[in-house]
Design a protein around this motif. Structure first.
Motif, PDB file in Angstrom:
ATOM      1  N   ARG A  34       8.079 -21.820  -5.440  1.00 54.64           N
ATOM      2  CA  ARG A  34       7.110 -21.387  -6.455  1.00 54.64           C
ATOM      3  C   ARG A  34       6.035 -22.455  -6.695  1.00 54.64           C
ATOM      4  N   GLU A  35       6.396 -23.731  -6.527  1.00 57.46           N
ATOM      5  CA  GLU A  35       5.412 -24.806  -6.680  1.00 57.46           C
ATOM      6  C   GLU A  35       4.421 -24.803  -5.522  1.00 57.46           C
ATOM      7  N   LEU A  36       4.915 -24.575  -4.323  1.00 56.05           N
ATOM      8  CA  LEU A  36       4.041 -24.530  -3.149  1.00 56.05           C
ATOM      9  C   LEU A  36       3.100 -23.330  -3.214  1.00 56.05           C
ATOM     10  N   VAL A  37       3.641 -22.168  -3.560  1.00 52.55           N
ATOM     11  CA  VAL A  37       2.821 -20.963  -3.674  1.00 52.55           C
ATOM     12  C   VAL A  37       1.759 -21.165  -4.753  1.00 52.55           C
ATOM     13  N   GLY A  38       2.164 -21.693  -5.894  1.00 53.08           N
ATOM     14  CA  GLY A  38       1.220 -21.931  -6.979  1.00 53.08           C
ATOM     15  C   GLY A  38       0.125 -22.899  -6.580  1.00 53.08           C
ATOM     16  N   ALA A  39       0.492 -23.950  -5.858  1.00 53.58           N
ATOM     17  CA  ALA A  39      -0.496 -24.936  -5.415  1.00 53.58           C
ATOM     18  C   ALA A  39      -1.502 -24.306  -4.454  1.00 53.58           C
ATOM     19  N   VAL A  40      -1.032 -23.449  -3.558  1.00 59.71           N
ATOM     20  CA  VAL A  40      -1.919 -22.786  -2.603  1.00 59.71           C
ATOM     21  C   VAL A  40      -2.849 -21.819  -3.334  1.00 59.71           C
ATOM     22  N   LEU A  94      -9.939 -19.661 -14.087  1.00 59.89           N
ATOM     23  CA  LEU A  94      -8.665 -19.001 -14.335  1.00 59.89           C
ATOM     24  C   LEU A  94      -8.899 -17.663 -15.026  1.00 59.89           C
ATOM     25  N   ALA A  95      -9.815 -17.633 -15.987  1.00 58.12           N
ATOM     26  CA  ALA A  95     -10.107 -16.405 -16.733  1.00 58.12           C
ATOM     27  C   ALA A  95     -10.668 -15.316 -15.814  1.00 58.12           C
ATOM     28  N   ARG A  96     -11.577 -15.690 -14.905  1.00 61.33           N
ATOM     29  CA  ARG A  96     -12.161 -14.696 -13.997  1.00 61.33           C
ATOM     30  C   ARG A  96     -11.122 -14.139 -13.035  1.00 61.33           C
ATOM     31  N   LEU A  97     -10.254 -15.003 -12.515  1.00 62.04           N
ATOM     32  CA  LEU A  97      -9.218 -14.524 -11.603  1.00 62.04           C
ATOM     33  C   LEU A  97      -8.200 -13.670 -12.348  1.00 62.04           C
ATOM     34  N   ALA A  98      -7.862 -14.051 -13.562  1.00 61.10           N
ATOM     35  CA  ALA A  98      -6.924 -13.256 -14.362  1.00 61.10           C
ATOM     36  C   ALA A  98      -7.480 -11.854 -14.588  1.00 61.10           C
ATOM     37  N   ALA A 130      -9.758 -10.264 -12.795  1.00 61.02           N
ATOM     38  CA  ALA A 130      -9.861  -9.551 -11.521  1.00 61.02           C
ATOM     39  C   ALA A 130      -8.504  -9.080 -11.007  1.00 61.02           C
ATOM     40  N   SER A 131      -7.455  -9.845 -11.298  1.00 64.68           N
ATOM     41  CA  SER A 131      -6.125  -9.509 -10.786  1.00 64.68           C
ATOM     42  C   SER A 131      -5.309  -8.648 -11.742  1.00 64.68           C
ATOM     43  N   GLY A 132      -5.708  -8.620 -13.007  1.00 64.06           N
ATOM     44  CA  GLY A 132      -4.926  -7.879 -13.996  1.00 64.06           C
ATOM     45  C   GLY A 132      -3.699  -8.629 -14.458  1.00 64.06           C
ATOM     46  N   VAL A 133      -3.637  -9.916 -14.150  1.00 72.39           N
ATOM     47  CA  VAL A 133      -2.529 -10.779 -14.565  1.00 72.39           C
ATOM     48  C   VAL A 133      -3.030 -11.607 -15.750  1.00 72.39           C
ATOM     49  N   SER A 134      -2.207 -11.746 -16.780  1.00 72.16           N
ATOM     50  CA  SER A 134      -2.655 -12.508 -17.940  1.00 72.16           C
ATOM     51  C   SER A 134      -2.983 -13.948 -17.539  1.00 72.16           C
ATOM     52  N   MET A 135      -3.922 -14.521 -18.264  1.00 68.23           N
ATOM     53  CA  MET A 135      -4.343 -15.885 -17.954  1.00 68.23           C
ATOM     54  C   MET A 135      -3.163 -16.858 -18.090  1.00 68.23           C
ATOM     55  N   GLN A 136      -2.321 -16.671 -19.101  1.00 68.48           N
ATOM     56  CA  GLN A 136      -1.165 -17.558 -19.299  1.00 68.48           C
ATOM     57  C   GLN A 136      -0.186 -17.445 -18.131  1.00 68.48           C
ATOM     58  N   HIS A 137       0.088 -16.211 -17.703  1.00 70.35           N
ATOM     59  CA  HIS A 137       1.031 -16.030 -16.604  1.00 70.35           C
ATOM     60  C   HIS A 137       0.449 -16.599 -15.306  1.00 70.35           C
ATOM     61  N   LEU A 138      -0.826 -16.357 -15.068  1.00 70.83           N
ATOM     62  CA  LEU A 138      -1.477 -16.904 -13.885  1.00 70.83           C
ATOM     63  C   LEU A 138      -1.420 -18.429 -13.891  1.00 70.83           C
ATOM     64  N   ARG A 144       0.929 -23.433 -11.732  1.00 77.27           N
ATOM     65  CA  ARG A 144       1.584 -24.714 -11.992  1.00 77.27           C
ATOM     66  C   ARG A 144       3.018 -24.747 -11.491  1.00 77.27           C
ATOM     67  N   GLY A 145       3.475 -23.659 -10.893  1.00 71.01           N
ATOM     68  CA  GLY A 145       4.823 -23.610 -10.341  1.00 71.01           C
ATOM     69  C   GLY A 145       5.900 -23.463 -11.392  1.00 71.01           C
ATOM     70  N   ARG A 146       5.527 -23.028 -12.580  1.00 68.85           N
ATOM     71  CA  ARG A 146       6.501 -22.856 -13.666  1.00 68.85           C
ATOM     72  C   ARG A 146       7.140 -21.473 -13.647  1.00 68.85           C
ATOM     73  N   LYS A 147       6.468 -20.505 -13.038  1.00 65.99           N
ATOM     74  CA  LYS A 147       6.974 -19.127 -12.977  1.00 65.99           C
ATOM     75  C   LYS A 147       6.964 -18.646 -11.540  1.00 65.99           C
ATOM     76  N   ASP A 148       8.013 -17.928 -11.174  1.00 67.02           N
ATOM     77  CA  ASP A 148       8.061 -17.255  -9.878  1.00 67.02           C
ATOM     78  C   ASP A 148       7.316 -15.933 -10.026  1.00 67.02           C
ATOM     79  N   PRO A 149       6.263 -15.716  -9.251  1.00 68.56           N
ATOM     80  CA  PRO A 149       5.578 -14.437  -9.364  1.00 68.56           C
ATOM     81  C   PRO A 149       6.378 -13.336  -8.674  1.00 68.56           C
ATOM     82  N   SER A 150       6.396 -12.141  -9.264  1.00 73.40           N
ATOM     83  CA  SER A 150       7.013 -11.005  -8.582  1.00 73.40           C
ATOM     84  C   SER A 150       6.134 -10.652  -7.385  1.00 73.40           C
TER      85      SER A 150
END
Length: 138
Positions: free
Chosen positions: A27-33, A45-49, A51-59, A64-70
């Motif tokens: 999850r850290e590697l994916v987040g870094a990429v 971050l706000a623009r990508l959130a 565009a993706s429909g993912v909340s800014m906090q979750h994104l 930051r590698g704190r959450k595993d994205p589904s």
């Protein structure tokens, strides 16, 4: 039937496999990429959130590698970045083959400092690399 032993929250022990101290989590590697690509594109971050429909906090947590994205969240983020999940996987694999491309940003010290990726896979002791950043906050 054998009992299932719980996994220690601190991670695998030295006897069962590599520890987080010597190998970054997926999850850290994916987040870094993902973060590196967002910044490369000059997007906030706000623009990508949005565009993706993912909340800014979750994104932010994913980057930051704190959450595993589904798989759905990862597909939404990569789609908004104009990439496929496969391309992100290829970039993560490239980091795995060349760990010197990673650098760790230590935020636990009094001042920010970059550290080489810990473990025997670092290019050379004390050398700082460029590339995706893994944040270390203890």
């Amino acid at each position: 039937m054998d009992a299932i032993e719980p996994i220690d929250a601190a991670g695998p022990s030295a006897s069962t496999g590599p520890s987080h101290a010597t190998e970054p989590l997926l999850r850290e590697l994916v987040g870094a990429v993902l973060r590196e690509e967002r910044l490369r594109q000059g997007r906030t971050l706000a623009r990508l959130a949005a565009a993706s429909g993912v909340s800014m906090q979750h994104l932010s947590d994913v980057e930051r590698g704190r959450k595993d994205p589904s798989s759905e969240v990862l597909a939404a983020i990569t789609g908004a970045l104009g990439l496929s999940v496969y391309e992100i996987g290829d970039r993560v694999a490239a980091l795995r083959r060349s760990p010197a491309a990673l650098r760790v940003l230590d935020l636990t010290a009094a001042g920010r400092r970059e550290l080489p990726l810990p473990g025997p896979t670092a290019a050379s002791p004390g050398a700082l690399a460029t590339g995706p950043v893994l944040l270390s906050v203890a």
